[in-house]
Design a protein around this motif. Structure first.
Motif, mmCIF file in Angstrom:
data_model
loop_
_atom_site.group_PDB
_atom_site.id
_atom_site.type_symbol
_atom_site.label_atom_id
_atom_site.label_comp_id
_atom_site.label_asym_id
_atom_site.label_seq_id
_atom_site.Cartn_x
_atom_site.Cartn_y
_atom_site.Cartn_z
ATOM 1 N N TYR A 115 6.602 14.001 1.333
ATOM 2 C CA TYR A 115 6.952 12.959 0.465
ATOM 3 C C TYR A 115 6.843 11.671 0.963
ATOM 4 O O TYR A 115 6.379 10.725 0.440
ATOM 5 N N ARG A 116 7.293 11.527 2.294
ATOM 6 C CA ARG A 116 7.380 10.362 3.219
ATOM 7 C C ARG A 116 7.058 10.986 4.497
ATOM 8 O O ARG A 116 7.780 11.621 5.229
ATOM 9 N N GLU A 142 0.823 11.480 3.396
ATOM 10 C CA GLU A 142 1.460 11.996 2.260
ATOM 11 C C GLU A 142 0.676 12.459 1.186
ATOM 12 O O GLU A 142 1.164 12.946 0.284
ATOM 13 N N PRO A 188 0.678 -1.215 0.047
ATOM 14 C CA PRO A 188 -0.107 0.118 0.076
ATOM 15 C C PRO A 188 0.867 1.246 -0.260
ATOM 16 O O PRO A 188 0.269 2.326 -0.513
ATOM 17 N N LEU A 189 2.171 1.382 0.545
ATOM 18 C CA LEU A 189 2.836 2.515 0.605
ATOM 19 C C LEU A 189 3.409 2.888 -0.508
ATOM 20 O O LEU A 189 4.330 4.002 -0.810
ATOM 21 N N ARG A 190 3.539 2.061 -1.391
ATOM 22 C CA ARG A 190 4.403 2.277 -2.710
ATOM 23 C C ARG A 190 3.513 3.498 -3.551
ATOM 24 O O ARG A 190 2.324 3.705 -3.390
ATOM 25 N N LYS A 191 4.277 4.235 -4.198
ATOM 26 C CA LYS A 191 3.867 5.462 -4.779
ATOM 27 C C LYS A 191 2.707 5.363 -5.760
ATOM 28 O O LYS A 191 1.986 5.972 -6.201
ATOM 29 N N HIS A 238 -5.516 -1.027 11.095
ATOM 30 C CA HIS A 238 -4.731 -0.080 10.192
ATOM 31 C C HIS A 238 -5.605 0.752 9.318
ATOM 32 O O HIS A 238 -6.510 0.191 8.725
ATOM 33 N N TYR A 279 0.455 2.850 -5.580
ATOM 34 C CA TYR A 279 -0.800 2.347 -5.252
ATOM 35 C C TYR A 279 -1.726 3.381 -5.035
ATOM 36 O O TYR A 279 -1.319 4.443 -4.331
ATOM 37 N N LYS A 339 0.089 6.856 4.618
ATOM 38 C CA LYS A 339 -0.379 7.101 3.065
ATOM 39 C C LYS A 339 -1.284 8.344 3.187
ATOM 40 O O LYS A 339 -0.934 9.082 2.453
#
Lengths: 177, 396, 352, 183
Positions: B353-354, B58, A143-146, B50, A148, B55
């Motif tokens: 970005y993160r 970001e 899920p945290l991949r850009k 979760h 996704y 996410k």
């Protein structure tokens, strides 16, 4: 020790591994190749002058389209004895997304590495209990991949479909037979 | 004996404790393999809560992501907010004014007391004593009322802002807080009368879940668990943020690293938090509560429609977010559960970005098998209570 | 009536029949009275417990139903009896039905031998104390069967814990009462009370303080109350052996448990606190108290003991399973044996 | 084990102290609030149900700039505008998904006009989700309901400027002044 001095010391010891040293707001990041990560971490932990006994955090970062090596695994280290900190970053390319687990050195990396795998798909070699942690075991994608999507994949997770199905069946269920 | 063992085959009993269970404080699930009452193997399963906060963070500006930090450790949301804004301020390179720093320290310690109070209540409730739980909530209610007076919300406060705090405190708030501070030690004495010396409490906690100092550091434990093992590590002392370098406080340290020592450490922390509160009130300086950094903080409300520049700032900061220098920052703060760290990678835009949250509960939950294996079922409960995890923070 | 019956059977037999008939009728009435009154007491014991613990915990306790919540137990009862009775799909059904009945009936049966005041006892048998032990042991079967038949791991663990706990503490409790038996020289509960009245202090709790202590601890364990409520340790085993029970089956366990508390309090009142009597030196000092009916003293003692139950529950945490067993076997039983030895020695020396 | 400790152990001193405390507490007044009957007054500035402010003429203050929607962390504010006569912006729809709102109050901070506000009302219930999809009319009705009268006005004023209103002087600031009944 000053963070930059630590970085220099690491570079002295592993000149071929260090790709770059960067300072920002007083914090120093050392970018590494991923190959000898376990060896490096053992050195960082055991060297009496450094003595990084406390692994604050392990996490992944996805630089999709920004860097050649897509992933970075970031280690935040701290020495409670010497009160100094350093950030180690290991570059992990997408086509060979595996790196040594640092669990033999810091046990605390256990769940961090599992989470990093769960969220980015980076495989940690030598981890004793390697599976997903936050997402369901049969989840597809990381899920945290850009790449996704923020609102989740189009395809529903089979577990959820199963729950829906069961809810439908139980609605018809007569409680007193 | 051997004959008996040959004749009767014994099997381990697998019990799934949680996610719905009265003592797992939320949605922690432990799969216990039991040999009689002894725990042979303990496997924690997390992730039921979760929500993908990293996410979500970001995809929001640095300002808009603040309420997400409320939802990490929802029992001490104030401390998370303080941690978040401190990390973002470090990334921006701005500093809050003195008064705001003191106010932040004050509210963070209030959050610490309210979180520790819940920990005490639930921990003792798990061991079987019901009364301290309700006494504890009586005091927590006072803090919740004060929070409401401060910012209009009781639980998910979203009070600190990047560059200061949302609004100045009122005189009534300060007076009532001071009354609470003067009164609180006597309430602490009440809890201690019921619990500390009690022989049943001691029998249940002394020597349970022992973890040595080296091992605790190696596991990455922080907060009261680490200090209970005798390691003097407190972010407030090691890397002071806000006004912690201007107040005087001690860090309680345990010796043996068992449940009882952790209990004593947390009780000591509550008394120290009270001490910090008292000093913060007495030393509170006058001055602004928001930093004068127009590129990074929202302009004052009454200036927005009067001044073109402020109006432009308002629009740009809200829609695009601030223009942040490229770089990365890790900042740890001491929250009631341990060290809460935020790691930001900025790519120059208004959104992180993160955004990585180093959640103490996540690490503390991972140490559960180490603490529980070999003990009895009842010790599992004592251990869960003593490590004080909040699953919202653990699962993020 | 006599004449009509007399034509069928011999007149002597009729007399006997009528005599027995009246006796049986009286006994039945007594049973009805005892059960009705006891169950009402049990219902209000729950109310009282909630009120006491509530106020100890700076809350109010039940307050909405009726004046200060006085109708709460009745509302609870109605609610429990009209709730859906859920039986787990894989439960052992006959045993699942039977378990609450065993538990409840064995608790109620114990009421038969308790003398509430002078001359009022349903069954005045010579082995009253032994009968009580037998019944409370029988109650353990209800718990074990409930734990087993629910086919749930939590219930099973709770049942096992309860079995071992009840068996261990039964011994300690039996031994603690031996001192009383030695002093009174009887197993009949009414006789024990009368013997106590003759005794200078009027209560065996004073000479038998050791036995009384052991009895109190064992009574807490027998009735699964804090600090020994391991079979239903909420934070560990959810609700222990009755996790899977609902509706009136749950209510039966609940009533049985509180009846058990009532019985334990009554035993302590009868064997250690002088039953329906008060010590002679008090009545000598204040003769007016002789006019108070015995049942009042009895109830005061029982309720004082019940209050102690609640009070302890509001204050103490829970022991661990192995610690509980250690206390039972390593502390209570030796103490009770010591008590017996001392009592016996004193009795021989005084008499001899 | 010292003698004192031994005595403490066999006479259950620490347990008796605890029991004395619970008994003492029994005679202190309870702190329970009997909620539906006795309602706790909320503190000024409570973040409750949304309302859209009206100006003195009774017209909606909102001009449809969309800052609140952009700032909202849970993205629950939807604004649809069209171009009206003489090129004015007309707010056609202003909708708040109340069930998604996290009550952070950021929309109030974002609004340059003070057009949206959070009221003191916190007890709302309904049978369907649609009831909590607040449209413009419902939000304006909320304003009439919760912000009329003196209390509402003062509340609005207090809440309107949560930031430090005045950068020029700090005379009125809350400071520690000592307390009379210090123990």
């Amino acid at each position: 020790m000053e963070p930059l001095a630590i970085a220099d010391k690491i570079k002295e010891k592993f000149p071929d591994e260090v790709l770059g040293i960067k300072e920002f707001r007083g914090q120093v990041a050392v970018t590494m190749k991923k190959g000898r990560m376990l060896e490096i971490s053992r050195y960082l932990h055991d060297e009496p002058e450094l003595y990084f006994d406390y692994l604050i955090d392990v996490c992944g970062v996805d630089y999709l389209g920004k860097k050649d090596n897509r992933f970075e695994v970031v280690y935040h280290l701290y020495s409670i004895k010497h009160r100094h900190a350093i950030r180690i970053k290991a570059e992990v390319p997408e086509n060979d997304s595996s790196i040594d687990s640092v669990m033999p050195v810091w046990v605390g990396a256990n769940w961090h590495e599992r989470e990093c795998y769960d969220m980015y798909g980076v495989v940690f070699k030598g981890h004793p209990d390697f599976r997903r942690i936050l997402m369901p075991e049969d989840w597809e994608g990381h899920p945290l991949r850009k790449d996704y999507p923020l609102k989740g994949p189009v395809k529903e997770w089979p577990g959820f479909l199963d729950v829906l199905d069961r809810a439908k069946r139980f609605r018809e269920f007569e409680w007193h037979e | 004996m051997e004959d008996i063992e040959k004749t009767f085959e014994t099997k381990e009993l697998t019990v799934s404790m949680g996610p719905q269970h009265p003592a797992t404080h939320g949605v922690l699930r432990l799969v216990l393999n039991l040999d009689g009452e002894t725990v042979v193997k303990c496997t924690p399963y997390v992730g039921y809560l979760h929500r993908g906060i990293e996410k979500l963070g970001e995809n929001r500006t640095y300002f808009s992501a603040l309420p997400l930090s409320d939802r990490l450790d929802y029992i001490a949301s104030m401390n998370n907010n303080v941690g978040y804004v401190n990390a973002v301020e470090k990334l921006f390179g701005i500093e809050a004014p003195e008064r705001a720093k003191f106010i932040r320290t004050m509210v963070a310690e209030m959050g610490r007391i309210s979180s520790h109070i819940i920990w005490l209540g639930t921990h003792v409730l798990d061991i079987g004593a019901t009364t301290p739980f309700l006494y504890a909530f009586r005091e927590r209610e006072v803090i919740m009322d004060l929070f409401e007076m401060l910012c209009g919300a009781r639980l998910t406060v979203s009070y600190p802002r990047v560059g200061g705090v949302r609004n100045d405190i009122s005189q009534e708030f300060l007076d009532r807080l001071y009354e609470f501070v003067l009164d609180f030690p006597s309430k602490m004495d009440d809890y201690e009368t019921l619990v500390t010396e009690n022989r049943i409490w001691k029998a249940r906690t002394v020597g349970i879940g022992v973890i040595s100092a080296e091992e605790a550091i190696n596991w990455g434990l922080t907060g009261a668990i680490l200090r209970g093992s005798g390691v003097d590590y407190d972010v407030r002392k090691y890397a002071p943020y806000d006004a912690y370098d201007k107040v005087d406080f001690d860090v309680p340290i345990g010796r043996k690293g068992d449940c009882y020592d952790r209990y004593l450490v947390k009780m000591g922390e509550m008394r120290q938090a009270n001490r910090i509160l008292k000093q913060c009130i007495e030393k509170l300086p006058a001055g602004p509560v928001m930093a004068d950094a127009p590129k990074f903080t929202l302009p004052p409300k009454d200036m927005v429609l009067k001044d073109m520049e402020h109006l432009i700032h308002q629009f740009i900061l809200i829609t695009k977010g601030p223009t942040v220098p490229e770089g990365e920052v890790y900042m740890g703060t001491e929250v009631p559960k341990g060290e809460l760290g935020f790691y930001f990678v900025s790519d120059g835009t208004g959104k992180p970005y993160r955004m990585r949250v180093r959640a103490p509960s996540f690490i503390h939950a991972s140490v559960l098998p180490r603490l529980c294996e070999g003990g009895l079922i009842a010790d599992v409960i004592a251990n869960i209570g003593t490590i004080d995890i909040v699953l919202g923070e653990c699962d993020r | 009536m006599n004449e009509i019956l007399g034509t069928i059977i011999a007149p002597d037999t009729v007399d006997i029949l009528i005599k027995y008939g009246i006796n049986i009728l009286i006994i039945l009435l007594k049973i009805a009275a005892v059960i009705a009154v006891a169950l009402l007491h049990v219902a209000y014991a729950t109310y009282w417990e909630r009120k006491v613990i509530g106020h100890m915990q700076v809350r109010l306790g039940p307050i909405e139903v009726g004046w200060h919540g006085l109708l709460q137990p009745i509302a609870d009862g109605v609610k429990l009896f009209f709730k859906e009775d859920i039986i787990p799909a894989n439960a052992d059904k006959p045993l699942f039905y039977l378990a609450p009945v065993i538990f409840f009936v064995s608790a109620l049966t114990s009421l038969a031998v308790l003398p509430f005041f002078e001359g009022f006892v349903v069954a005045n048998i010579n082995i009253g104390l032994l009968f009580l032990f037998a019944m409370s042991s029988l109650g353990a079967y209800g718990i074990i069967v409930a734990g087993w038949s629910s086919n749930s791991k939590y219930a099973f663990l709770g049942g096992l814990r309860s079995a071992s706990q009840v068996i261990s503490y039964e011994i300690a409790m039996g031994l603690s009462l031996v001192g009383v038996m030695l002093m009174a020289g009887s197993l009949n509960l009414s006789d024990i009370v009368r013997a106590q009245h003759q005794y200078p202090t009027g209560m065996y709790a004073i000479p038998q303080f050791l036995g009384f202590f052991v009895f109190v601890v064992a009574a807490f364990a027998e009735t699964n109350r804090l600090p020994f409520d391991l079979p239903e340790a909420e934070s560990e085993l959810v609700a222990g052996y009755f996790t899977e029970y609902s509706s009136f089956r749950f209510a039966m366990f609940f009533l049985g448990e509180y009846t058990g508390m009532l019985i334990m309090s009554s035993i302590s009142a009868i064997c250690f606190l002088g039953g329906w009597t008060i010590p002679k030196f008090i009545t000598d000092a204040i003769p007016f108290l002789l006019n108070v009916p015995g049942i009042v003293w009895f109830l005061i003692k029982v309720y004082a003991f019940m209050f102690f139950y609640y009070w302890v529950r509001a204050t103490l945490p829970r022991y661990r399973y192995d610690q509980l067993m250690a206390i039972g076997w390593k502390i209570l039983i030796p103490l009770a044996l010591l008590n017996i030895v001392i009592t016996g020695l004193v009795k021989i020396l005084v008499k001899g | 084990m010292t003698a004192g400790k031994f005595i403490r152990t066999i006479f259950f001193i620490e347990i008796l102290q605890g029991m004395a405390l619970t008994l003492r507490t029994m005679f202190t007044p309870a702190v329970t609030r009997r909620y539906p009957k006795v309602k706790r007054p909320v503190q000024p500035g409570f973040r409750g149900l949304h309302a859209l402010a009206k100006n003195e003429e009774g017209k909606m203050k909102c001009v449809g700039c969309g800052l609140c929607g952009a700032y909202c962390p849970s993205q629950c504010i939807h604004i649809y505008t069209t171009e009206g006569e003489d090129h004015n912006k007309v707010v056609d729809r202003y909708e708040v998904e109340v069930l998604r709102c996290v009550y952070c109050g950021f929309c109030v901070e974002a609004c340059p006009f003070g057009a949206i506000s959070l009221s003191e009302h916190y007890e709302y219930s309904g049978y369907s989700r649609e009831e909590f999809y607040m449209t413009k009319d419902m939000l304006l009705a909320n304003w009439d309901k919760y912000f009329t009268g003196k209390k509402g006005e003062r509340y609005y004023k207090d809440f309107w400027g949560p930031k430090s209103e005045d950068f020029h002087g700090y005379e009125g600031q809350a400071m520690f002044k000592g307390i009379k009944n210090e123990k």
